[in-house]
Design a protein around this motif. Structure first.
Motif, PDB file in Angstrom:
ATOM      1  N   GLN A  22       0.873  -1.182   0.000  1.00  0.00           N
ATOM      2  CA  GLN A  22       0.000   0.000   0.000  1.00  0.00           C
ATOM      3  C   GLN A  22       0.913   1.236   0.000  1.00  0.00           C
ATOM      4  N   ILE A  23       0.834   2.017  -1.073  1.00  0.00           N
ATOM      5  CA  ILE A  23       1.751   3.142  -1.245  1.00  0.00           C
ATOM      6  C   ILE A  23       0.963   4.395  -1.587  1.00  0.00           C
ATOM      7  N   TYR A  24       1.235   5.483  -0.883  1.00  0.00           N
ATOM      8  CA  TYR A  24       0.717   6.786  -1.286  1.00  0.00           C
ATOM      9  C   TYR A  24       1.669   7.861  -0.800  1.00  0.00           C
ATOM     10  N   ALA A  25       1.590   9.018  -1.447  1.00  0.00           N
ATOM     11  CA  ALA A  25       2.499  10.122  -1.137  1.00  0.00           C
ATOM     12  C   ALA A  25       2.056  10.825   0.131  1.00  0.00           C
ATOM     13  N   VAL A  26       3.002  11.319   0.903  1.00  0.00           N
ATOM     14  CA  VAL A  26       2.736  12.107   2.097  1.00  0.00           C
ATOM     15  C   VAL A  26       3.535  13.397   2.022  1.00  0.00           C
ATOM     16  N   THR A  27       3.030  14.401   2.729  1.00  0.00           N
ATOM     17  CA  THR A  27       3.670  15.719   2.712  1.00  0.00           C
ATOM     18  C   THR A  27       4.310  15.988   4.068  1.00  0.00           C
ATOM     19  N   PRO A  28       5.567  16.427   4.099  1.00  0.00           N
ATOM     20  CA  PRO A  28       6.180  16.728   5.395  1.00  0.00           C
ATOM     21  C   PRO A  28       5.541  17.965   6.010  1.00  0.00           C
ATOM     22  N   VAL A  29       5.359  17.920   7.328  1.00  0.00           N
ATOM     23  CA  VAL A  29       4.816  19.051   8.088  1.00  0.00           C
ATOM     24  C   VAL A  29       5.935  19.539   9.003  1.00  0.00           C
ATOM     25  N   PRO A  30       6.640  20.591   8.623  1.00  0.00           N
ATOM     26  CA  PRO A  30       7.792  21.018   9.414  1.00  0.00           C
ATOM     27  C   PRO A  30       7.369  21.559  10.764  1.00  0.00           C
ATOM     28  N   ASP A  31       8.233  21.354  11.748  1.00  0.00           N
ATOM     29  CA  ASP A  31       7.993  21.867  13.091  1.00  0.00           C
ATOM     30  C   ASP A  31       8.394  23.338  13.202  1.00  0.00           C
ATOM     31  N   SER A  32       9.398  23.745  12.448  1.00  0.00           N
ATOM     32  CA  SER A  32       9.920  25.119  12.543  1.00  0.00           C
ATOM     33  C   SER A  32       9.111  26.037  11.640  1.00  0.00           C
ATOM     34  N   VAL A  33       7.826  26.276  11.981  1.00  0.00           N
ATOM     35  CA  VAL A  33       6.961  27.105  11.149  1.00  0.00           C
ATOM     36  C   VAL A  33       7.404  28.564  11.191  1.00  0.00           C
ATOM     37  N   THR A  34       7.954  28.973  12.315  1.00  0.00           N
ATOM     38  CA  THR A  34       8.382  30.372  12.476  1.00  0.00           C
ATOM     39  C   THR A  34       9.436  30.728  11.448  1.00  0.00           C
ATOM     40  N   VAL A  35      10.377  29.847  11.239  1.00  0.00           N
ATOM     41  CA  VAL A  35      11.437  30.116  10.268  1.00  0.00           C
ATOM     42  C   VAL A  35      10.857  30.252   8.870  1.00  0.00           C
ATOM     43  N   LEU A  36       9.897  29.424   8.548  1.00  0.00           N
ATOM     44  CA  LEU A  36       9.324  29.437   7.204  1.00  0.00           C
ATOM     45  C   LEU A  36       8.533  30.718   6.935  1.00  0.00           C
TER      46      LEU A  36
END
Length: 1394
Positions: free
Chosen positions: A1124-1138
Motif C-alpha cells: 500500500q503506497i501513497y504520497a505524504v507531505t512533510p509538516v515542518p515543526d519550525s513554522v516560524t522560520v518558514l
C-alpha cells in the motif's frame, strides 16, 4: 631434395630418416628440374639424332617447410602446394641455385614469367613404421616409396640392416684439348665387380625409381670446370662389395649435326682398401686418365693396377710409364662418399680387433685402441666384438685378462648411453644364446674393484652367472662352494668400496656411483644361483655398508637413494621373506634423510612404493610385522616432516617469494599419501603398541600434538585437487579411525590432575574442522552420489560428533577451561545442516551454561559469546529456519529439565529470557543472511540491517555488535549514494562517544586512537547538522569548519524530495517487513508512479492495493504480499522560520524537509449530496497526520472544502515565490521553460477554472449566508488570491527580462490572461466590500524584493472557527533516528480513536 626429368612419373615418398621424424629437421623441400632433349640448347632450331639425348639443367623449385608444417600438422589428409620453378642465369651457379633461392640472391636466378610450376602433395604421419602402416593402410596400398635418412639416425635399432653407399659427383677440372671453346662434359658411372662385370641394378637415382646399371650426369654447356653436386645411391650387395670398384667415363658432347659423345678420359676408385676397410666418408680427389673414343675397357686389369688417387700413388710410386693409360696431370675429378652400413666398417682399429689372430703380437695394442672406436661402429658389430674379446680371454687370461675386462666394461658402459640403449636386448640375447663361457670374470672384477675403477655390475654379473651355469652344466655342479666363496669375497670388495668416504676423491665418487647405479640390476641374476634369503642378505649387507647421509656429499646422497628406490622396485623386494630382511636397512636410510630434511622427493617415492607393495601383499599374507617396523621407524618422523613442509608451504604462500623445491604441492601430497597409507595399515594392536612404547607422558603429548596438528592442516590446506573427492573421503575416514584410536589415550593420560589444555583444545579444534569439511556435506551432493558415499562410509560427521560429545563428557570439571573459548567452534558445528549432529551438540551449550552458573552465579560469558558467534556464523551464510527451531527447542527443553532437578528460580528466569532473546536474534539474523545472500535491492538490505541494529541496541544491549551494524548500514547507504543517511547513521556512533582522552583499541577501519580524536573524525559532510556539532566540539578549528558549513549551505542548492508511506502486508514478506508500515524518502525527481514501480520491481510477487484504507485481518494473515503506497507531505515543526521574510529560500528548504517528524496525507471525499455544477462546494479532505516519534500518537482531521481551497492557494503561492526568487538571483541559468510553464499553469487555470471555481463556490451570496462561521476564512482566501496576483505580476516582470525573442507570443498571451484574471478579482473584491462594509480592514500583502510595476490593492482577512472531525490515527516509529531525512522509517500498526 629430388630430381625430376622431362615428364616424370608421379611417385609417393615416405621419408623415414628416423622412426619418428623431428619436425625442425625439415628446412626446405628442393626440386631440381632437368630437361632430357636431343639438342644442347633450348633455342637451337636444329634437332640432333634421335638416339642422342642430353640431361640439361632447366630450373629449381624451393618450398620453405616452416610455412607449411603448421598447416599439414593440423590436417589428417594431403594438402597440395605449388612450387614455382626458377631458372639459373649462369649454369656455372647451377650446383647452388637452391641456396641462392633460399637466400634470395635474385641476381643469380630468374623468376618465372607466369604462374606455373610443380604441384606436390604433403601429409604428415606420426609414429614409428609399424604404427604408420597400421593406421594408414591406403597409403601403402598405392605403392608408396620409403626413403631412408642419408646416414644413420640418432638411435640405431637392433636388426636394422643396411648396406648403402651414397656417392656425390662434386666437380671436375678438364683441359680444353686444343679446341677453341670449352667442352660439354658428361660423366657416366658404372659399378664393376672384380672380374670386370658391370653390376646391374646397383645404381639408384631416387626413391621409387628402378635401379639402373649406369648413370649419366647432366651436361653443363661449354664448361671445363663443371660442378654437379649430384647424389646417387649404390645399394651394392655385401657379398659383392669386396673387389668391386667404380669407373667414371668422361665424354665431350658435340653440338654438331652428328651429336656425337666422344670419350676422352676416365677415373676409377675401389670400394674397399687393401686393409679391408671401405672407402672413407670424405671427399676424394681422383686421378683422370686419358683415353680415346675407341677405348672399350674390355680388360679392366689394365687400369686397376694404376693409382686412383694421391694416397694410392704414395703406396706404389714405381709405376712404369709404358702403360696404355697415361694420367692427365692437369685434370682432376672430385667425388665424396658416405657409407651407411651395418656390415662394413671404415675403422682400421675395429677391423684389426676382429682379425686379431692375423697379428697375435699386436693384441695388447689392438685391445688398447678399441676405446677409440666410435659407438656406432661398436654396436653394429657387437656380437662379433664380444666373441673376439672372450676368445682372446680364453687364449691367455693372465696376459690379456685386465685389458679384455677393461674393453668389456667400456662396451657395457657404452650401452648405458640412451643412444645405444636399444642394443641392450642384443647383449642379453648374446649372453643367453651365444656366450660360450669365461670363468675368470670374478677374479677380473675383484681386481678391478680393488683399484676403485668405475664398473657397471649388471652385464658383468650376467656374464659371471651365465658362465657358472654353463660350467655347472658341463661339470655336473663341480666347484660350487668355490663359486659361492668367490661371490662372497666379491661382495666384500663391493662393500668395502661403498663404505669409504668419497668426499675428497672424485675417482672414488664415480666408482661408487657406478656400483650403486648398477647394483639393483644384478638381483635377478643372483636369484638364478642363490635363494631369496641369501640374495637378501647380500643386498642388506651392501646397503648397510653405505655411510650415513652426514658423511657423503649431496650427489652421492641422490645416487644412494636412487639405488634404494630401484631395490624396492625390484622383484627381490616383492618376496615377503626377503622384504623382512631388507626393510630395516631401507627404513634406516629413509629415516636419516627425513630427520635432516634431505632429498624429500626421492624419499617420498621410495615410501610410496613400499606402501603399495605392502598393500598388495596384505591381500595374501600377513604384513603385521612389516607395518610394525614402519610405525616404529617412520610414523614420528613422517609427522615431523609434514609439519615442516606445511609450515614452509604456508610461508611461501604468504611471502610469494622464491620457491623452495621442498615446499611444492607435489611433495606435500606425496607425504600425506604416505602417512595416510601407514595409518590405514595400522590395526588396534599397532596403536596399542605405539601408545605403550612412549617412555613418558611428555613424549605422548608431543606425539598427539603433532598428529592432531597435521590432521588440522589437512583440513585447512588444499592438499588434493578439488575434484579428488574420493581421496578426500578416504582421508576423512582414516582421520576418523585414527581419532577413535587416540581418544582413549587422551582421556586416560590427560584428565583430572594431569589435565592438559593444549592437547584437549587441539583435539576439539580437529573435531570441529573435521565436521565442517565441505567434502563431508552430503546435502550438497546429488542423490546418487550421496547414497554411494553413505553406503560406503556412513555419515562421518555424525560419528565424529559422537566422539566429540563423548570426550566433552569425559572432561568433568575441566569443562570450565573451554568456556567461552569453545562456544564459537561448537556453535559452528550446530550450524551443519544435519539434524543428528545438531541434536548431539546443542545440549553442550546447556552444559556450558550450567557450569558457568555453578562457578560464577550467572552465564554471562556463555550468553555474550554465543550471541557474538551466532551473529558471525549466520552472517556467513550458515544455519536455516529448521536450525532456529531445533536450537531453541533443545535449549528450552534442557533448561526446563534442569529446573525440575535444581529448582533455581533465578536460573529459570534467566535461562528463559536468554532463550527468548536468542530466538528473536535468530529470526533477524536469518532474515539478514537471506537478504544479503540473495539478489535483493539496496532498500531491502538497508531495512533488514536497521531491524537487526535496533535489536542489538534496545533488546540485548550489545554495544559492539550495535556499532558493527552501524558501519555496515553506513556502507550500504554510501553504496546507494545516500550520503545524508550515511551521515546520520554514523551520528549514532558519534553519540556513543565522549570528548575524553580515553584510549580506544583498533576497531574495524579505525586505528588505535583516543576517544576524542575518533569523535572528531566522525563530524563531516551534513553541513546543517554539522554546525551544532561543531559548537559542541572543544577545538580551535571549529569556527573555520563552521564557516565552511555556512558557505556550503548558501552556495549549493539542495533538492526537496518526495515522501511516501509504504505498508507491507501479508506473511510472505520477510520478518523485518511483515505487516509493518514505513515512510520512505524518494530519489531525486522521483514521483509517486516511479516510486511505486520501483517498489513493485523489488517485490515482483506483491499486489498493489488501490485504496489507502487500513487493511483488515484477512490481508494481514494471508500467505501473500500486499503493498500500500501513497504520497505524504512533510509538516515542518519550525513554522516560524518558514514565515520569516528575510530567511533565504535555501534555509527554508532545509527546514521544510529535514528534522521533520510529522507527515500529512490528504484524501478527498464528498459529504452530503455532490453539487454537479460545482463539486468544490461539497469536496471535503480527510487529512491523516503521521508522527514519527515513539510513542506519541498521530491525529486525523477532516478538512472542509473552503479550508482545502485555502491550503491549495497558499501552497501554490509559496511554490511561485521560491521559483521566482531563484530566477531573480540567477540561481537557475539559461532555460526559463520551468518558469514559463508554472506561470502559464497558474494564470491559465485561474482564467479557465481553478480560482474562478473557488469564486463561484465560496463568494456567492448563498454560501456566505449559510456559512456565517466561515467569514474569516473567505476573507483569508481572497487575500491569498490577491497575493497570488501580486506574485504573478512579479513573475511576469522577471519573465519579460529573461524570455527569448521566439517566445514573445507566449509572454504576450500570459500578460493578456493575467489582466483578465486581475480584473475579475478586483470586481470580486469590490462586490464583497459593498456587501460587508463592517468587516473591511486594510491588509498589506507580503513584499517581494523586485522592481515589478504591478500593484495589488489591500484586502480583508476574516477569522472563521475551524471544524474538526474524528478519524483514525497511525502511530509511526523512527527506525534510524528521530529526525528526518532518514530512509526508511518504520510505521507501526496500532490504531486508536480520537
Amino acid at each position: 631434395s629430388s630430381t625430376h626429368e622431362q615428364d616424370p612419373e608421379k611417385h609417393e615418398l615416405l621419408n623415414l630418416g628416423q622412426e619418428i621424424i623431428p619436425l625442425p629437421d625439415f628446412s626446405h623441400c628442393v626440386t631440381h628440374t632437368l630437361l632430357v632433349a636431343g639438342r644442347m640448347l633450348l633455342n637451337d632450331s636444329k634437332k640432333g639424332p634421335p638416339h642422342v639425348q642430353y640431361r640439361r639443367p632447366y630450373g629449381c623449385a624451393v618450398l620453405a617447410m616452416s610455412d607449411v608444417l603448421q598447416t599439414i600438422s593440423e590436417l589428417k589428409e594431403e594438402k597440395d602446394f605449388v612450387l614455382k620453378v626458377y631458372t639459373c642465369n649462369n649454369e656455372n651457379e647451377w650446383y647452388q641455385i637452391h641456396e641462392n633461392i633460399i637466400h634470395k640472391s635474385s641476381t643469380k636466378y630468374t623468376a618465372p614469367s607466369t604462374n606455373y610450376g610443380l604441384i606436390i602433395s604433403l601429409q604428415l604421419l606420426r609414429g614409428d613404421m609399424e604404427q604408420v602402416r597400421r593406421e594408414n593402410p591406403l597409403i601403402f596400398s598405392r605403392g608408396v616409396a620409403i626413403t631412408r635418412k642419408l646416414g644413420f639416425p640418432d638411435v640405431i635399432m637392433p636388426g636394422d640392416i643396411r648396406n648403402d653407399l651414397y656417392l656425390t659427383l662434386e666437380r671436375g677440372d678438364f683441359e680444353r684439348g686444343g679446341k677453341s671453346v670449352q667442352k660439354n662434359i658428361e660423366v657416366t658411372i658404372y659399378v664393376l665387380y672384380a672380374d670386370g662385370e658391370i653390376l646391374k641394378d646397383c645404381i639408384s637415382l631416387g626413391s621409387g625409381e628402378p635401379n639402373v646399371p649406369e648413370h649419366r650426369s647432366f651436361v653443363l654447356y661449354h664448361n671445363n670446370g663443371p660442378r654437379w653436386s649430384e647424389v646417387i645411391k649404390l645399394p651394392i650387395p655385401i657379398d659383392r662389395f669386396r673387389g668391386s670398384h667404380l669407373r667414371f667415363e668422361f665424354r665431350h658432347c658435340s653440338t654438331k649435326d652428328k651429336g656425337e659423345k666422344k670419350l676422352f678420359g676416365f677415373a676409377f676408385t675401389p670400394l674397399m682398401r687393401e686393409d679391408g676397410t671401405t672407402l672413407s666418408d670424405e671427399s676424394h680427389e681422383l686421378y683422370v686418365y686419358k683415353c680415346d673414343e675407341n677405348t672399350t675397357f674390355s680388360n679392366h686389369a689394365l687400369y686397376l693396377g694404376l693409382p686412383c688417387c694421391k694416397e694410392d700413388f704414395n703406396s706404389c710410386p714405381n709405376i712404369p710409364s709404358s702403360l696404355i693409360f697415361q694420367r692427365s696431370m692437369k685434370e682432376t675429378f672430385w667425388i665424396s662418399t658416405q657409407l651407411s652400413s651395418t656390415k662394413l666398417t671404415q675403422n682400421v682399429d675395429l677391423l684389426a680387433l676382429l682379425k686379431w689372430k692375423a697379428h697375435p703380437d699386436r693384441v695388447m695394442d689392438i685391445l688398447g685402441r678399441l676405446r677409440h672406436v666410435s659407438g656406432e661402429e661398436i654396436v653394429k658389430f657387437l656380437q662379433d666384438i664380444l666373441d673376439t674379446l672372450f676368445s682372446i680371454l680364453d687364449d691367455n687370461t693372465d696376459k690379456y685378462g685386465p685389458l679384455v675386462f677393461q674393453s668389456l666394461v667400456f662396451i657395457i658402459n657404452l650401452l648405458r648411453d640412451s643412444k645405444y640403449y636399444h642394443f641392450r636386448p642384443v647383449m642379453d640375447t648374446y649372453i643367453q644364446k651365444h656366450f660360450a663361457g669365461a670363468l675368470e670374470l670374478i677374479r677380473c672384477l675383484r681386481w678391478y674393484m680393488d683399484r676403485f675403477a668405475e664398473v657397471a655390475l649388471e652385464y658383468l654379473f650376467k656374464f659371471i652367472i651365465q658362465s657358472r651355469i654353463l660350467y655347472s652344466r658341463a661339470t655336473c655342479g663341480m666347484e660350487e662352494e668355490q663359486f659361492r666363496t668367490s661371490i662372497q669375497e666379491l661382495f666384500q670388495s663391493i662393500r668395502f668400496v661403498l663404505s669409504l668416504d668419497s668426499r675428497n676423491s672424485e675417482t672414488l665418487i664415480f666408482t661408487q656411483a657406478a656400483l650403486l647405479n648398477s647394483f639393483p640390476a644384478i638381483f635377478d641374476e643372483l636369484l638364478q644361483m642363490f635363494t631369496v634369503q641369501e640374495v637378501a642378505e647380500f643386498v642388506r649387507g651392501t646397503l648397510g655398508s653405505m655411510p650415513s647421509t652426514v658423511h657423503i656429499g649431496q650427489s652421492m646422497d641422490v645416487v644412494k637413494l636412487q639405488s634404494i628406490a630401484r631395490t624396492v622396485d625390484s622383484r627381490l623386494f616383492s618376496f615377503p621373506e626377503s622384504r623382512r630382511i631388507l626393510l630395516p636397512v631401507v627404513l634406516h636410510h629413509i629415516h636419516l634423510h627425513l630427520r635432516q630434511q634431505k632429498e624429500l622427493l626421492i624419499c617420498s617415492g621410495i615410501l610410496s612404493s613400499i606402501f603399495s607393495i605392502i598393500k598388495t601383499s596384505s591381500l595374501d599374507t600377513s604384513v603385521q610385522e612389516e607395518v610394525e617396523m614402519m610405525v616404529e621407524s617412520l610414523l614420528d618422523v613422517l609427522l615431523q616432516t609434514l609439519l615442516s613442509i606445511m609450515s614452509k608451504s604456508q610461508s611461501q604462500e604468504a611471502v610469494r617469494g622464491q620457491r623452495c623445491p621442498q615446499c611444492t604441492a607435489e611433495i606435500t601430497g606425496e607425504y600425506v599419501s604416505c602417512l595416510l597409507s601407514l595409518l590405514r595399515q595400522m590395526t588396534d594392536i599397532h596403536f596399542q603398541h605405539l601408545m605403550e612404547n612412549f617412555q613418558s607422558k611428555d613424549e605422548l603429548k608431543e606425539f598427539l600434538l603433532k598428529i592432531l596438528c597435521v590432521f588440522r592442516n589437512l583440513m585447512k590446506l588444499s592438499i588434493f585437487p578439488r575434484d579428488w573427492n574420493i581421496m578426500r573421503l578416504l582421508t576423512s575416514n582414516i582421520i576418523l579411525t585414527t581419532a577413535q584410536y587416540l581418544a582413549p589415550a587422551l582421556h586416560k593420560n590427560f584428565t583430572e590432575a594431569d589435565f592438559d589444555f593444549k592437547v584437549w583444545n587441539s583435539y576439539f579444534s580437529l573435531a570441529v574442522l573435521y565436521i565442517n569439511q565441505p567434502s563431508l556435506q552430503l546435502e550438497n551432493l546429488s542423490p546418487a552420489k550421496r547414497k554411494k558415499v553413505f553406503d560406503k562410509y556412513g555419515d562421518m560427521r555424525v560419528m565424529m560428533t559422537y566422539e566429540l560429545f563423548s570426550m566433552w563428557q569425559n572432561l568433568g570439571e575441566n569443562k570450565i577451561h573451554f568456556i567461552p573459548g569453545m562456544i564459537g567452534p561448537f556453535l559452528g558445528v550446530t550450524l551443519v545442516p544435519q539434524v543428528e549432529v545438531r541434536n548431539i551438540m546443542i545440549p553442550i551449550f546447556h552444559d556450558m551454561m550450567d557450569w558457568e552458573q555453578r562457578k560464577n552465579g550467572n552465564f554471562k560469558q556463555v550468553e555474550a559469546e554465543l550471541i557474538d558467534k551466532l551473529d558471525s556464523l549466520v552472517s556467513e551464510g550458515k544455519g536455516d529456519e529448521n536450525y532456529r527451531e531445533l536450537f531453541v527447542c533443545n535449549l528450552l527443553h534442557a533448561s526446563c529439565s534442569l529446573l525440575e532437578k535444581i529448582e533455581q528460580e533465578t536460573w529459570r528466569e534467566t535461562g528463559i529470557s536468554f532463550v527468548t532473546s536468542v530466538t528473536r536474534l535468530m529470526e533477524r539474523l536469518l532474515d539478514y543472511r537471506d537478504c544479503m545472500k540473495g539478489d535483493e535491492t539496496e532498500n531491502k538490505k538497508i531495512g533488514c540491517t536497521v531491524n537487526l541494529l535496533n535489536f542489538y541496541k534496545s533488546e540485548i544491549n550489545k554495544e559492539e555488535m550495535y556499532i558493527r551494524y552501524i558501519h555496515k548500514l553506513c556502507d550500504m547507504h554510501l553504496q546507494a549514494e545516500n550520503y545524508t543517511e550515511a551521515a546520520f547513521t554514523l551520528l549514532l556512533y558519534w553519540e556513543l562517544l565522549h570528548w575524553d582522552e580515553r584510549p580506544l583499541k583498533e576497531f574495524l577501519h579505525y586505528p588505535a586512537q583516543t576517544e576524542w580524536h575518533r569523535k572528531e573524525g566522525l563530524c563531516r559532510k551534513c553541513w546543517e547538522y554539522g554546525i551544532p556539532l561543531c559548537r559542541s566540539w572543544p577545538s580551535s578549528t571549529n569556527p573555520k569548519m563552521e564557516a565552511a558549513y555556512y558557505d556550503n549551505i548558501m552556495e549549493q542548492q539542495p533538492l526537496e524530495p518526495e515522501f511516501f508511506r509504504v505498508g507491507f502486508y501479508g506473511r510472505k514478506f520477510p520478518f523485518f517487513l511483515r505487516n509493518k508500515e514505513f515512510v520512505c524518502r524518494g530519489h531525486d525527481y522521483e514521483r509517486l508512479e516511479a516510486f511505486q514501480q520501483r517498489m513493485l520491481g523489488e517485490f515482483p510477487q506483491a499486489i498493489a492495493m488501490q485504496h489507502p484504507n487500513q487493511p483488515d485481518e484477512a490481508i494481514l494473515q494471508c500467505d501473500a504480499q500486499y503493498l500500500q503506497i501513497y504520497a505524504v507531505t512533510p509538516v515542518p515543526d519550525s513554522v516560524t522560520v518558514l514565515q520569516m521574510d528575510r530567511v533565504p529560500d535555501r534555509i527554508k528548504s532545509f527546514y521544510r524537509v529535514n528534522n521533520v517528524r510529522r507527515f500529512r496525507y490528504d484524501r478527498p471525499f464528498h459529504k452530503g449530496p455532490k453539487d454537479r455544477d460545482n463539486e468544490f462546494k461539497s469536496l471535503w479532505i480527510e487529512r491523516t497526520t503521521l508522527i514519527l516519534t515513539h510513542p506519541l500518537p498521530g491525529i486525523s482531521v477532516e478538512v472542509s472544502p473552503l479550508e482545502n481551497a485555502i491550503s491549495v492557494v497558499e501552497n501554490k503561492n509559496q511554490e511561485l515565490r521560491t521559483l521566482i526568487s531563484q530566477y531573480q538571483h540567477k540561481q537557475l541559468h539559461g532555460n526559463i521553460n520551468l518558469l514559463s510553464m508554472t506561470l502559464n499553469g497558474v494564470i491559465d487555470a485561474a482564467v479557465n477554472g481553478g480560482i474562478a471555481r473557488y469564486q463561484e463556490a465560496f463568494f456567492d451570496k448563498e454560501y456566505i449566508t449559510s456559512h456565517p462561521e466561515d467569514t474569516e476564512k473567505i476573507t483569508q482566501l481572497k487575500d491569498l488570491m490577491q497575493e497570488q496576483v501580486h506574485i504573478l505580476g512579479v513573475g511576469l516582470a522577471v519573465h519579460e527580462k529573461l524570455v527569448h525573442p521566439e517566445m514573445r507570443p507566449l509572454h504576450k498571451k500570459l500578460i493578456d490572461q493575467f489582466q483578465m484574471m486581475r480584473s475579475s478579482l478586483f470586481r470580486l473584491r469590490a462586490q464583497h466590500t459593498q456587501r460587508n462594509p463592517g468587516h473591511s480592514r486594510p491588509h498589506e500583502p507580503r513584499e517581494l524584493q523586485t522592481d515589478a510595476p504591478t500593484q495589488v490593492s489591500n484586502t480583508q482577512r476574516l477569522k472563521v472557527p475551524v471544524r474538526l472531525s474524528c478519524f483514525n490515527l497511525i502511530q509511526i516509529h523512527s527506525s534510524v533516528c528521530t529526525t528526518m531525512p532518514s530512509k526508511p522509517h518504520s510505521v507501526s500498526k496500532h490504531v486508536e480513536n480520537v
